[in-house]
Scaffold this motif. Sequence first.
Motif, PDB file in Angstrom:
ATOM      1  N   ARG A   1       0.835  -1.192   0.000  1.00 43.03           N
ATOM      2  CA  ARG A   1       0.000   0.000   0.000  1.00 43.03           C
ATOM      3  C   ARG A   1       0.873   1.246   0.000  1.00 43.03           C
ATOM      4  O   ARG A   1       1.772   1.380   0.833  1.00 43.03           O
ATOM      5  N   THR A   2       0.605   2.131  -0.927  1.00 43.61           N
ATOM      6  CA  THR A   2       1.318   3.406  -0.990  1.00 43.61           C
ATOM      7  C   THR A   2       0.299   4.540  -0.983  1.00 43.61           C
ATOM      8  O   THR A   2      -0.905   4.314  -1.218  1.00 43.61           O
ATOM      9  N   ASN A   3       0.781   5.742  -0.724  1.00 45.25           N
ATOM     10  CA  ASN A   3      -0.081   6.919  -0.677  1.00 45.25           C
ATOM     11  C   ASN A   3      -1.260   6.728   0.277  1.00 45.25           C
ATOM     12  O   ASN A   3      -2.403   7.087  -0.025  1.00 45.25           O
TER      13      ASN A   3
ATOM     14  N   SER B   1     -14.715  15.670   2.189  1.00 46.87           N
ATOM     15  CA  SER B   1     -14.147  16.907   1.635  1.00 46.87           C
ATOM     16  C   SER B   1     -12.649  16.968   1.886  1.00 46.87           C
ATOM     17  O   SER B   1     -11.864  17.370   1.009  1.00 46.87           O
ATOM     18  N   ARG B   2     -12.236  16.565   3.080  1.00 47.74           N
ATOM     19  CA  ARG B   2     -10.800  16.568   3.395  1.00 47.74           C
ATOM     20  C   ARG B   2     -10.054  15.546   2.528  1.00 47.74           C
ATOM     21  O   ARG B   2      -8.932  15.799   2.077  1.00 47.74           O
ATOM     22  N   ALA B   3     -10.670  14.392   2.300  1.00 47.64           N
ATOM     23  CA  ALA B   3     -10.042  13.371   1.451  1.00 47.64           C
ATOM     24  C   ALA B   3      -9.844  13.893   0.034  1.00 47.64           C
ATOM     25  O   ALA B   3      -8.793  13.684  -0.589  1.00 47.64           O
ATOM     26  N   SER B   4     -10.857  14.586  -0.488  1.00 46.70           N
ATOM     27  CA  SER B   4     -10.736  15.144  -1.840  1.00 46.70           C
ATOM     28  C   SER B   4      -9.656  16.217  -1.896  1.00 46.70           C
ATOM     29  O   SER B   4      -8.916  16.321  -2.888  1.00 46.70           O
ATOM     30  N   LEU B   5      -9.543  16.994  -0.837  1.00 44.93           N
ATOM     31  CA  LEU B   5      -8.497  18.018  -0.786  1.00 44.93           C
ATOM     32  C   LEU B   5      -7.108  17.387  -0.760  1.00 44.93           C
ATOM     33  O   LEU B   5      -6.187  17.853  -1.456  1.00 44.93           O
ATOM     34  N   LEU B   6      -6.952  16.312   0.001  1.00 43.28           N
ATOM     35  CA  LEU B   6      -5.670  15.608   0.054  1.00 43.28           C
ATOM     36  C   LEU B   6      -5.331  15.000  -1.297  1.00 43.28           C
ATOM     37  O   LEU B   6      -4.178  15.032  -1.741  1.00 43.28           O
ATOM     38  N   GLN B   7      -6.332  14.432  -1.937  1.00 41.35           N
ATOM     39  CA  GLN B   7      -6.107  13.850  -3.268  1.00 41.35           C
ATOM     40  C   GLN B   7      -5.615  14.918  -4.242  1.00 41.35           C
ATOM     41  O   GLN B   7      -4.648  14.712  -4.988  1.00 41.35           O
TER      42      GLN B   7
ATOM     43  N   GLY C   1      -1.894  15.334  -6.099  1.00 46.05           N
ATOM     44  CA  GLY C   1      -1.938  15.061  -7.531  1.00 46.05           C
ATOM     45  C   GLY C   1      -2.478  13.698  -7.866  1.00 46.05           C
ATOM     46  O   GLY C   1      -2.112  13.115  -8.904  1.00 46.05           O
ATOM     47  N   GLY C   2      -3.340  13.159  -7.030  1.00 43.17           N
ATOM     48  CA  GLY C   2      -3.881  11.832  -7.272  1.00 43.17           C
ATOM     49  C   GLY C   2      -5.072  11.859  -8.210  1.00 43.17           C
ATOM     50  O   GLY C   2      -5.707  12.893  -8.435  1.00 43.17           O
ATOM     51  N   LYS C   3      -5.397  10.697  -8.783  1.00 42.70           N
ATOM     52  CA  LYS C   3      -6.522  10.570  -9.700  1.00 42.70           C
ATOM     53  C   LYS C   3      -7.834  10.285  -8.952  1.00 42.70           C
ATOM     54  O   LYS C   3      -8.921  10.452  -9.507  1.00 42.70           O
TER      55      LYS C   3
ATOM     56  N   ILE D   1      -7.399   6.563   4.077  1.00 39.48           N
ATOM     57  CA  ILE D   1      -7.690   6.504   2.643  1.00 39.48           C
ATOM     58  C   ILE D   1      -6.404   6.187   1.875  1.00 39.48           C
ATOM     59  O   ILE D   1      -5.303   6.364   2.387  1.00 39.48           O
ATOM     60  N   GLN D   2      -6.589   5.702   0.659  1.00 39.56           N
ATOM     61  CA  GLN D   2      -5.458   5.475  -0.239  1.00 39.56           C
ATOM     62  C   GLN D   2      -5.695   6.290  -1.510  1.00 39.56           C
ATOM     63  O   GLN D   2      -6.764   6.203  -2.124  1.00 39.56           O
ATOM     64  N   ILE D   3      -4.717   7.098  -1.850  1.00 43.88           N
ATOM     65  CA  ILE D   3      -4.845   7.972  -3.003  1.00 43.88           C
ATOM     66  C   ILE D   3      -4.228   7.303  -4.224  1.00 43.88           C
ATOM     67  O   ILE D   3      -3.077   6.844  -4.192  1.00 43.88           O
ATOM     68  N   ALA D   4      -5.020   7.254  -5.277  1.00 39.02           N
ATOM     69  CA  ALA D   4      -4.556   6.613  -6.514  1.00 39.02           C
ATOM     70  C   ALA D   4      -3.651   7.551  -7.296  1.00 39.02           C
ATOM     71  O   ALA D   4      -3.918   8.742  -7.403  1.00 39.02           O
ATOM     72  N   GLU D   5      -2.570   6.989  -7.827  1.00 36.76           N
ATOM     73  CA  GLU D   5      -1.632   7.810  -8.604  1.00 36.76           C
ATOM     74  C   GLU D   5      -2.123   8.001 -10.030  1.00 36.76           C
ATOM     75  O   GLU D   5      -2.855   7.176 -10.564  1.00 36.76           O
TER      76      GLU D   5
END
Length: 230
Positions: A22-24, A163-169, A173-175, A226-230
């Motif tokens: 698991r990354t990001n 909302s915070r998760a979307s801001l982190l993404q 620079g995540g997809k 959460i895990q942010i997709a690259e």
Amino acid sequence: MKKLAVCLLLPLSTFCFAEEPRTNVVNFNTTASREVANDVAYATLFVELSDHDPARLAEQVNRALAAGVKQARESGAMQSVRTAYSTFPVYNKSQQQEGWRSRGELRLSSKDFPVLSRLIGNLQKPQSGTPLQLAEIRYGVSDLARKKAEDALIEEGVQAFRSRASLLQKSMGGKGWKLLNLNISSNAANPMPYAANYSLMKSAPAAPAPVEGGESRVNVTVRGTIQIAE
């Protein structure tokens, strides 16, 4: 990207497969809160007496508590009426026991503040027996009112989490992002209790206690990963 080999050992065979690390991965929390009016008051009154005869002492304390319980139940506005009793020896300066001291408590809870206030005043009056003294009054939020507030705050907290998760993404620079785990907890911070001033009570006539509930802050905290997709 390196993969981790994970093997399962079974009685007749061994299976191995590769697991993506698991990354990001990001852990964070959000909190939603609001002030909720206290709708329940908890009062504690007591009687404390001393005597050389423990049986006579117990009778005096129990009689005072019984009279208090009777008045409380007759008020028709108490949610709960409970009592507590304790006895301990009294020693003189030579460490020799010279008697007993007992304390009886009457613990009340009610949502009708005016009735509780009048009842507390009446219980402190020396009418036909030993009067009770006021120890303290505490306030709180009923289970129904707390649940209603928490339900609304959960929605606010989860929305703030998303909302915070979307801001982190966006910041990374995540997809996109996916939720790995989520935990929701709540608590309420109650105000300090009203404590009676005994030095004033000894010289002043008994009067209705000031029953003003105030408010408690109810908090709901949403913790997750959460895990942010690259």
